[in-house]
Design a protein around this motif. Structure first.
Motif, PDB file in Angstrom:
ATOM      1  N   PRO A 443       0.822  -1.216   0.000  1.00 58.67           N
ATOM      2  CA  PRO A 443       0.000   0.000   0.000  1.00 58.67           C
ATOM      3  C   PRO A 443       0.850   1.257   0.000  1.00 58.67           C
ATOM      4  O   PRO A 443       1.957   1.269   0.554  1.00 58.67           O
ATOM      5  CB  PRO A 443      -0.804  -0.129   1.304  1.00 58.67           C
ATOM      6  N   ASP A 444       0.330   2.304  -0.643  1.00 56.69           N
ATOM      7  CA  ASP A 444       1.058   3.569  -0.660  1.00 56.69           C
ATOM      8  C   ASP A 444       0.665   4.408   0.552  1.00 56.69           C
ATOM      9  O   ASP A 444      -0.140   3.990   1.386  1.00 56.69           O
ATOM     10  CB  ASP A 444       0.802   4.332  -1.965  1.00 56.69           C
ATOM     11  N   GLU A 445       1.228   5.614   0.641  1.00 55.81           N
ATOM     12  CA  GLU A 445       1.005   6.444   1.827  1.00 55.81           C
ATOM     13  C   GLU A 445      -0.449   6.885   1.971  1.00 55.81           C
ATOM     14  O   GLU A 445      -0.947   7.051   3.092  1.00 55.81           O
ATOM     15  CB  GLU A 445       1.925   7.667   1.800  1.00 55.81           C
ATOM     16  N   TYR A 446      -1.142   7.056   0.839  1.00 58.93           N
ATOM     17  CA  TYR A 446      -2.532   7.517   0.917  1.00 58.93           C
ATOM     18  C   TYR A 446      -3.446   6.402   1.451  1.00 58.93           C
ATOM     19  O   TYR A 446      -4.370   6.670   2.238  1.00 58.93           O
ATOM     20  CB  TYR A 446      -2.996   7.978  -0.469  1.00 58.93           C
ATOM     21  N   ILE A 447      -3.184   5.177   1.044  1.00 62.49           N
ATOM     22  CA  ILE A 447      -3.966   4.047   1.554  1.00 62.49           C
ATOM     23  C   ILE A 447      -3.707   3.857   3.041  1.00 62.49           C
ATOM     24  O   ILE A 447      -4.636   3.649   3.831  1.00 62.49           O
ATOM     25  CB  ILE A 447      -3.633   2.773   0.767  1.00 62.49           C
ATOM     26  N   LEU A 448      -2.448   3.949   3.454  1.00 67.60           N
ATOM     27  CA  LEU A 448      -2.124   3.795   4.876  1.00 67.60           C
ATOM     28  C   LEU A 448      -2.764   4.898   5.708  1.00 67.60           C
ATOM     29  O   LEU A 448      -3.288   4.651   6.797  1.00 67.60           O
ATOM     30  CB  LEU A 448      -0.601   3.799   5.063  1.00 67.60           C
ATOM     31  N   SER A 466      -0.886  -2.914  14.904  1.00 64.24           N
ATOM     32  CA  SER A 466      -0.359  -3.837  13.887  1.00 64.24           C
ATOM     33  C   SER A 466       0.022  -3.110  12.605  1.00 64.24           C
ATOM     34  O   SER A 466       0.938  -3.530  11.887  1.00 64.24           O
ATOM     35  CB  SER A 466      -1.398  -4.927  13.581  1.00 64.24           C
ATOM     36  N   ILE A 467      -0.667  -2.000  12.291  1.00 62.81           N
ATOM     37  CA  ILE A 467      -0.379  -1.252  11.060  1.00 62.81           C
ATOM     38  C   ILE A 467       0.846  -0.357  11.241  1.00 62.81           C
ATOM     39  O   ILE A 467       1.611  -0.136  10.293  1.00 62.81           O
ATOM     40  CB  ILE A 467      -1.610  -0.428  10.625  1.00 62.81           C
ATOM     41  N   HIS A 468       1.055   0.152  12.454  1.00 60.70           N
ATOM     42  CA  HIS A 468       2.179   1.068  12.695  1.00 60.70           C
ATOM     43  C   HIS A 468       3.535   0.459  12.305  1.00 60.70           C
ATOM     44  O   HIS A 468       4.321   1.104  11.588  1.00 60.70           O
ATOM     45  CB  HIS A 468       2.170   1.508  14.170  1.00 60.70           C
ATOM     46  N   PRO A 469       3.863  -0.784  12.713  1.00 57.30           N
ATOM     47  CA  PRO A 469       5.139  -1.377  12.261  1.00 57.30           C
ATOM     48  C   PRO A 469       5.217  -1.525  10.741  1.00 57.30           C
ATOM     49  O   PRO A 469       6.290  -1.400  10.145  1.00 57.30           O
ATOM     50  CB  PRO A 469       5.154  -2.750  12.949  1.00 57.30           C
ATOM     51  N   LYS A 473       8.120  -0.176   8.378  1.00 58.30           N
ATOM     52  CA  LYS A 473       8.814  -1.097   7.469  1.00 58.30           C
ATOM     53  C   LYS A 473       8.845  -0.556   6.049  1.00 58.30           C
ATOM     54  O   LYS A 473       9.858  -0.697   5.337  1.00 58.30           O
ATOM     55  CB  LYS A 473       8.118  -2.462   7.509  1.00 58.30           C
ATOM     56  N   LEU A 474       7.747   0.060   5.621  1.00 59.73           N
ATOM     57  CA  LEU A 474       7.678   0.595   4.256  1.00 59.73           C
ATOM     58  C   LEU A 474       8.327   1.974   4.132  1.00 59.73           C
ATOM     59  O   LEU A 474       8.409   2.525   3.033  1.00 59.73           O
ATOM     60  CB  LEU A 474       6.219   0.669   3.797  1.00 59.73           C
ATOM     61  N   GLY A 475       8.752   2.543   5.264  1.00 56.96           N
ATOM     62  CA  GLY A 475       9.438   3.831   5.232  1.00 56.96           C
ATOM     63  C   GLY A 475       8.528   5.033   5.127  1.00 56.96           C
ATOM     64  O   GLY A 475       8.977   6.134   4.781  1.00 56.96           O
ATOM     65  N   PHE A 476       7.236   4.858   5.460  1.00 57.45           N
ATOM     66  CA  PHE A 476       6.291   5.973   5.343  1.00 57.45           C
ATOM     67  C   PHE A 476       6.128   6.753   6.647  1.00 57.45           C
ATOM     68  O   PHE A 476       5.307   7.675   6.711  1.00 57.45           O
ATOM     69  CB  PHE A 476       4.918   5.471   4.890  1.00 57.45           C
ATOM     70  N   ASN A 477       6.889   6.369   7.696  1.00 58.62           N
ATOM     71  CA  ASN A 477       6.755   7.094   8.956  1.00 58.62           C
ATOM     72  C   ASN A 477       7.294   8.515   8.860  1.00 58.62           C
ATOM     73  O   ASN A 477       7.033   9.345   9.732  1.00 58.62           O
ATOM     74  CB  ASN A 477       7.474   6.343  10.088  1.00 58.62           C
ATOM     75  N   GLY A 498       1.658   6.336  23.047  1.00 54.20           N
ATOM     76  CA  GLY A 498       1.928   5.803  21.711  1.00 54.20           C
ATOM     77  C   GLY A 498       1.924   6.903  20.662  1.00 54.20           C
ATOM     78  O   GLY A 498       2.711   6.876  19.712  1.00 54.20           O
ATOM     79  N   ALA A 499       1.025   7.884  20.835  1.00 52.50           N
ATOM     80  CA  ALA A 499       0.966   9.012  19.902  1.00 52.50           C
ATOM     81  C   ALA A 499       2.272   9.804  19.947  1.00 52.50           C
ATOM     82  O   ALA A 499       2.802  10.217  18.905  1.00 52.50           O
ATOM     83  CB  ALA A 499      -0.215   9.915  20.240  1.00 52.50           C
ATOM     84  N   ARG A 500       2.802  10.008  21.153  1.00 59.20           N
ATOM     85  CA  ARG A 500       4.059  10.765  21.279  1.00 59.20           C
ATOM     86  C   ARG A 500       5.223   9.985  20.676  1.00 59.20           C
ATOM     87  O   ARG A 500       6.103  10.555  20.016  1.00 59.20           O
ATOM     88  CB  ARG A 500       4.335  11.076  22.753  1.00 59.20           C
ATOM     89  N   VAL A 501       5.245   8.655  20.885  1.00 58.60           N
ATOM     90  CA  VAL A 501       6.294   7.825  20.288  1.00 58.60           C
ATOM     91  C   VAL A 501       6.236   7.929  18.758  1.00 58.60           C
ATOM     92  O   VAL A 501       7.268   8.066  18.092  1.00 58.60           O
ATOM     93  CB  VAL A 501       6.145   6.357  20.736  1.00 58.60           C
ATOM     94  N   ALA A 502       5.027   7.876  18.197  1.00 64.39           N
ATOM     95  CA  ALA A 502       4.871   7.995  16.738  1.00 64.39           C
ATOM     96  C   ALA A 502       5.357   9.358  16.255  1.00 64.39           C
ATOM     97  O   ALA A 502       5.971   9.467  15.185  1.00 64.39           O
ATOM     98  CB  ALA A 502       3.414   7.786  16.346  1.00 64.39           C
ATOM     99  N   PHE A 503       5.099  10.394  17.052  1.00 63.80           N
ATOM    100  CA  PHE A 503       5.565  11.750  16.711  1.00 63.80           C
ATOM    101  C   PHE A 503       7.087  11.796  16.684  1.00 63.80           C
ATOM    102  O   PHE A 503       7.695  12.340  15.752  1.00 63.80           O
ATOM    103  CB  PHE A 503       5.017  12.747  17.725  1.00 63.80           C
TER     104      PHE A 503
END
Length: 691
Positions: A443-448, A466-469, A473-477, A498-503
């Motif tokens: 999936p691309d960034e828009y689908i994610l 489950s989607i965050h890893p 992995k796909l480098g879209f973070n 978790g939100a802060r870790v993602a940030f």
């Protein structure tokens, strides 16, 4: 000629091709081989160019095979022609193989590769080849610079463009008009309009292409006077406009909604004899439709002697833009009856109209036409059709169509999931996402981003985890759109850590949208100090806050009762940042004042707002009146809200609670009876947890 040799055959083939007699050139080439002559590199190279111009791909493949068979494929002239052939077909991989097999220092081969990349939209790759030329010490010519500037225009990199400009100045290549025109175009597309003007003004000789390039740069300019002034200079210079000039300027008038200037240009186009040109008539139709003069657009269309699908589509687009749904459908029927060859744009406009007008029956008929014309495998059309079925709630048809397609592209998958989420079918969107992954697609960034928004909407915490890893992995973070969706999903599932870790993992802490998302997440969790910390970091990083930033921070202040701080933030929008507060910012201010008991101040803000107050604003005041027991203001807010939304359940319920909590039971009962008589139903509240 009594006796014809290889040279005479080659000369006649080359001469025919150079004069544009492509059919004759191919015929002479076939006759030459039929008479037993083996074509040399000049004949082969010339014929390959014909294959490009005529789109004769199969014949081109056979010529390439012949070149390989007789061992002339590495000849620079033949190699360049073959490379250019594959590039024009869009087969970049084949063009690269040809380029690397030549291994020549001939500048023409390098130019062909740079031009091939630029033609196929590979700007970075084109610039990499330019860099390699510098490293190898190969002398550049004017075609190198023109192709390099085209590649730079694709990536819109201002700094690299200036470096190429410096190379042009340092080189001994004569700075011809073609190079300067390419330079102007590069600066325009790299957001360097001032530099484009400087280059243009310094030109000793300007041709019509120079002027047209500059005219085309005004697409983002919203000043009709400047456009008219530049055209006036163009006329005074003695230059004669061509059909491209009028096409560009008429579209500019449409974007600027300047009908008067458009009419003057139409008269001048008529005077110059360009009114019958296809691109001029299409631009006229576009201009009139954008300016709302649909009848005039139709009049122009009626006067077109030969109507091809481009002209039909321009009229369809204009009707669609002006929401003339009946005219769109009628025009589509006219196209079908006329036998014109429809394309994907035709179907896109009519499907958009069917969605807007909720014409389900017509969508089924359009679907049949799509299958009949062979466009059912086109991803662009698949996306529109799937979106139409989902918007009508026909999920079975949507799934059946997607399953029947040979292979959906990312755009079609994305369209289906986006439409499902937009219509509230979040669980179905998640199911489609799993099907995509199981099919081995990435999936691309828009689908994610879409599927993470779906997880946020339904509180799917485990799915988010489950989607965050998968995102990492796909480098879209590092993509702002995806990073903000991950932060929002975690926050709405209750995991603010978790939100802060993602940030922190996003590497986009200098992205305004990502910062806004985390600030809003902290605000919803009542963590005001953390929200202000992110806001202060934005200021230290010299990031210009957006309207959404202030809404987020003021919302945090509202939830914690920091009214003075929230009011200071509101005032700073104008005093410090030169921003006029949006309706959302005013609404947030009213909510903060109402929530914390400053009801008269909230009413004053509503009365002085430079916008028409929305129902949400009155609802915020009414909710504050209920909390703080202000019956008089509650009645006023309820009355205003019911004027906007007569069937709104919140206005009745909140006013009833204002009365009942103030001891006015009879008034509360009257409001409740009024709800029953008006058949106003209270939406039931609900909550859920993920199992």
């Amino acid at each position: 000629m009594a006796e014809r040799n290889l040279v005479s055959w080659t000369l006649i083939v080359s001469a025919a091709i150079q004069n544009g007699e492509f059919d004759m050139g191919l015929k002479m080439y076939v006759d030459m081989t039929t008479n037993g002559f083996m074509p040399n590199e000049f004949a082969v190279g010339s014929v390959m160019k014909v294959c490009v111009s005529m789109g004769a791909s199969e014949f081109g493949y056979s010529i390439h095979c012949f070149a390989l068979k007789i061992g002339i494929e590495k000849n620079p002239f033949v190699g360049c022609s073959v490379l250019n052939f594959y590039a024009k077909l869009g087969d970049v991989a084949a063009a690269e193989r040809v380029f690397y097999s030549i291994s020549s220092d001939d500048v023409g081969c390098w130019n062909a590769m740079i031009g091939g990349y630029a033609h196929c939209g590979y700007g970075f790759e084109a610039l990499n080849v330019v860099s390699s030329m510098l490293f190898e010490g190969i002398t550049m010519d004017k075609y190198t610079f023109i192709n390099a500037l085209q590649g730079c225009s694709l990536v819109a990199d201002f700094d690299i463009g200036r470096q190429i400009h410096g190379l042009i100045i340092r080189s001994e290549v004569e700075c011809c008009i073609s190079i300067v025109n390419a330079l102007i175009d590069m600066y325009i597309k790299s957001s360097g309009m001032d530099y484009a003007f400087k280059v243009f003004e310094r030109m000793a000789d300007k041709d019509v292409i120079s002027w047209n390039t500059l005219f085309g740069g005004f697409s983002e300019n919203k000043n009709p006077g400047q456009t008219a002034s530049l055209f006036h200079k163009f006329i005074l210079s003695g230059s004669r406009p061509n059909h491209v000039t009028f096409s560009i300027l008429l579209r500019q008038c449409g974007k600027l909604l300047d009908l008067d200037l458009g009419l003057q240009l139409q008269c001048l186009a008529l005077h110059c004899g360009f009114l019958d040109e296809e691109n001029v008539t299409s631009s006229l139709i576009y201009m009139f439709c954008r300016c709302g003069a649909v009848e005039m657009a139709h009049s122009v269309f009626d006067n077109v002697s030969y109507k091809n699908i481009t002209t039909w589509n321009e009229l369809l687009s204009g009707y669609c833009f002006n929401c003339c749904d009946a005219d769109v459908l009628k025009t589509f029927c006219d196209i079908w009856e006329s036998g014109a060859e429809v394309n994907r744009c035709t179907f896109f406009y009519v499907l958009e109209t069917c969605c807007r007008s909720e014409n389900q029956q017509m969508v089924g008929q359009i679907h049949g036409a799509i299958i009949k014309t062979g466009f059912s495998s086109c991803g662009y059309i698949c996306s529109s059709l799937i979106k139409s079925y989902v918007n009508f709630g026909q999920l079975d048809n949507s799934f059946e169509f997607s399953n029947g397609a040979e292979r959906l592209d990312m755009a079609s998958w994305g369209a289906m999931m986006s439409a499902l989420v937009h219509q509230g079918h979040n669980h179905e969107a998640v199911t489609i996402f799993h099907s995509l992954v199981e099919a081995g697609e990435k999936p691309d960034e828009y689908i994610l981003g879409t599927i993470l928004n779906s997880c946020a909407a339904i509180g799917a915490y485990q799915r988010t985890k489950s989607i965050h890893p998968f995102v990492i992995k796909l480098g879209f973070n590092a993509e702002g759109y995806v990073a903000s969706a991950v932060i929002d999903a975690y926050a709405k599932c209750g995991d603010i850590k978790g939100a802060r870790v993602a940030f922190d993992q996003s590497f986009n802490s200098n992205d305004v949208i990502v910062c806004n998302t985390l600030i809003m997440a902290y605000a919803h969790h009542g963590l005001v100090s953390e929200a202000m910390e992110i806001f202060d970091k934005m200021k230290l990083a010299n990031l210009q806050p957006s309207q959404a930033t202030f809404v987020s921070v003021m919302s945090a202040c509202s939830h914690k009762g920091l009214v003075d701080k929230g009011c200071l933030l509101f005032k700073s929008m104008d005093s410090q940042y030169g921003m006029q507060p949006s309706p959302d910012c005013y609404g947030c201010l009213v909510d903060m004042l109402s929530r914390n008991g400053y009801l008269e101040d909230a009413k004053h803000v509503i009365e002085i707002m430079p916008f028409q107050p929305s129902p949400t604003v009155y609802r915020s005041l009414l909710s504050g009146c209920r909390t703080h027991g202000n019956k008089e203001l509650g009645e006023w807010a309820s009355e205003k809200l019911l004027l906007l939304l007569p069937k709104n359940d919140a206005a009745h319920v909140l006013l009833s609670k204002v009365y009942s909590e103030g001891g006015c039971w009879e008034s509360a009962a009257i409001v409740r009876r009024g709800m029953t008589e008006k058949q106003v139903l209270k939406d039931p509240g609900y909550s859920w947890i993920e199992t």
